[in-house]
Design an enzyme around this catalytic site. Structure first.
Site, PDB file in Angstrom:
ATOM      1  CD  GLU A  54      -7.292 -34.481  -7.201  1.00  0.00           C
ATOM      2  OE1 GLU A  54      -5.920 -34.640  -6.895  1.00  0.00           O
ATOM      3  OE2 GLU A  54      -7.980 -33.796  -6.658  1.00  0.00           O
ATOM      4  CG  LEU A 206     -12.356   1.628  -5.537  1.00  0.00           C
ATOM      5  CD1 LEU A 206     -11.587   1.792  -4.589  1.00  0.00           C
ATOM      6  CD2 LEU A 206     -11.992   1.611  -6.912  1.00  0.00           C
ATOM      7  CB  VAL A 300      -1.099   3.534  -6.718  1.00  0.00           C
ATOM      8  CG1 VAL A 300      -1.182   2.189  -6.405  1.00  0.00           C
ATOM      9  CG2 VAL A 300      -1.410   4.389  -5.745  1.00  0.00           C
TER      10      VAL A 300
END
Length: 371
Positions: A54, A206, A300
């Site tokens: 805004e 990773l 997993v």
């Protein structure tokens, strides 16, 4: 709401999307200011701690904001945080009408911002494109409602649904374009989660390459903390954080070795040899992680599936066939007993990435349908 209102809100929603990966744990917010049918200002929340949408839009509109309509994807805030209240800026700008998509469930706001504007004589209208607004802020809304982050599950597989061969060889199922796309996905996550088996078999780094705006935390589930100290992920723990989530019965020497390498060892109660998924997610939620990516392996992903904690999937499909009963499929665990009990996915899309495809979809209970 008129069709014109909906069109302006769609523009605000598109702006909000630009902040993805940079603003979390804050919500994605876009704002458009219209005066006499003309766009006079627009903005979006670009980064955590930066100006809100805004305020950006009001700054862009300048004096033309006076007497205008503000379209904003989330209720304006009315409290002091890293920035002053947006309601103060709206009142000062002389905006006469505010159209907001949804209320902000943050207890510091929770309807108070809209009430403050109404009491000041501004016309406030709610609900324009509410469904879409909830979709883009599903991670923020889940974190506030449950205290747990939004879980993305990602895997690459062959056309016959295998993530590796019977010898557990998986490099490379997909091509360069698919791998680059998956790195872009990593770059907007707070954490990436894998099992110790993935580290042992694939020795992944990773990380997101190239890196995104966020610092990606690498999380390894290893009940005995038996992660190879010579692995690449452990070797880079001082460059990018690594958490090894272990059970409560871990040898002190193993804890010390991982800590000396720069890892955090997080000990949690285990179930069937693995940390309890809900306990882990609650801990990550306390750390204000909003989006986490589960990359596997099979068990997993199965553990998150069985816990009912997969919110969105990103499936990279290569046009190859692997075969073999011993070749692993993406999701292990117990699974469901009947087709009727299967996870239902919606809001899905399919994109071509050179020779490969990626299918992305959300679990149908995660967010309401688009409106």
């Amino acid at each position: 709401m008129s069709d014109l209102d909906a069109a302006w809100m769609d523009q605000a929603l598109a702006l909000a999307e630009r902040g993805r990966g940079g603003v979390e744990p804050n919500p994605l917010v876009g704002a458009v200011i219209v005066c006499d049918g003309r766009l006079v200002g627009q903005g979006w929340h670009r980064r955590f701690g930066g100006p809100h949408a805004e305020v950006e839009a009001i700054h862009a509109a300048g004096e033309e904001a006076h007497g205008s309509t503000l379209y904003v994807t989330l209720e304006p805030c009315c409290h002091y945080g890293k920035t002053p209240p947006c309601t103060d800026a709206i009142l000062k700008a002389g905006i006469r009408r505010v159209v907001a998509a949804i209320e902000d469930p943050d207890p510091r706001v929770g309807g108070q911002g809209l009430c403050q504007l109404t009491n000041a004589g501004i016309t406030v209208e709610m609900g324009c494109r509410a469904g879409k607004a909830r979709q883009i802020n599903a991670p923020y809304l889940k974190l506030l409602a449950t205290g747990r982050p939004y879980v993305h599950a990602k895997w690459a597989m062959s056309l016959d649904g295998k993530i590796a061969t019977r010898e557990f060889q998986s490099r490379w199922l997909t091509g360069d374009a698919a791998r680059l796309d998956s790195h872009r996905l990593r770059a907007r996550m707070d954490a990436i989660i894998v099992g110790a088996g993935t580290v042992r078999h694939d020795d992944p780094l990773l990380t997101a390459r190239p890196a995104g705006a966020r610092t990606l935390c690498r999380i390894i589930l290893a009940s005995k903390a038996d992660v190879p100290l010579q692995s690449r992920v452990i070797g880079s723990a001082r460059e990018s954080p690594v958490i090894v989530v272990a059970g409560t019965k871990v040898e002190p020497a193993r804890q010390e070795a991982l800590a000396s390498a720069g890892c955090e060892v997080l000990m949690m109660p285990a179930s069937q040899g693995r940390p309890r998924i809900m306990s882990l997610l609650e801990e990550l939620g306390r750390r204000r992680m909003t989006n986490v990516l589960v990359e596997g392996g099979t068990q997993v992903l199965g553990a998150f599936f069985d816990a009912g904690e997969i919110d969105e999937v990103h499936v990279y499909i290569a046009p190859i066939l692997i075969g073999g009963q011993g070749a692993p499929a993406p999701i292990g665990g117990k699974g469901v007993q009947s087709v009727a009990a299967a996870f239902q996915l919606n809001q899905w899309s399919c994109r071509a990435l050179e020779r490969d495809y990626v299918i992305e979809a959300r679990r149908s209970t995660s967010t309401p349908e688009s409106q």
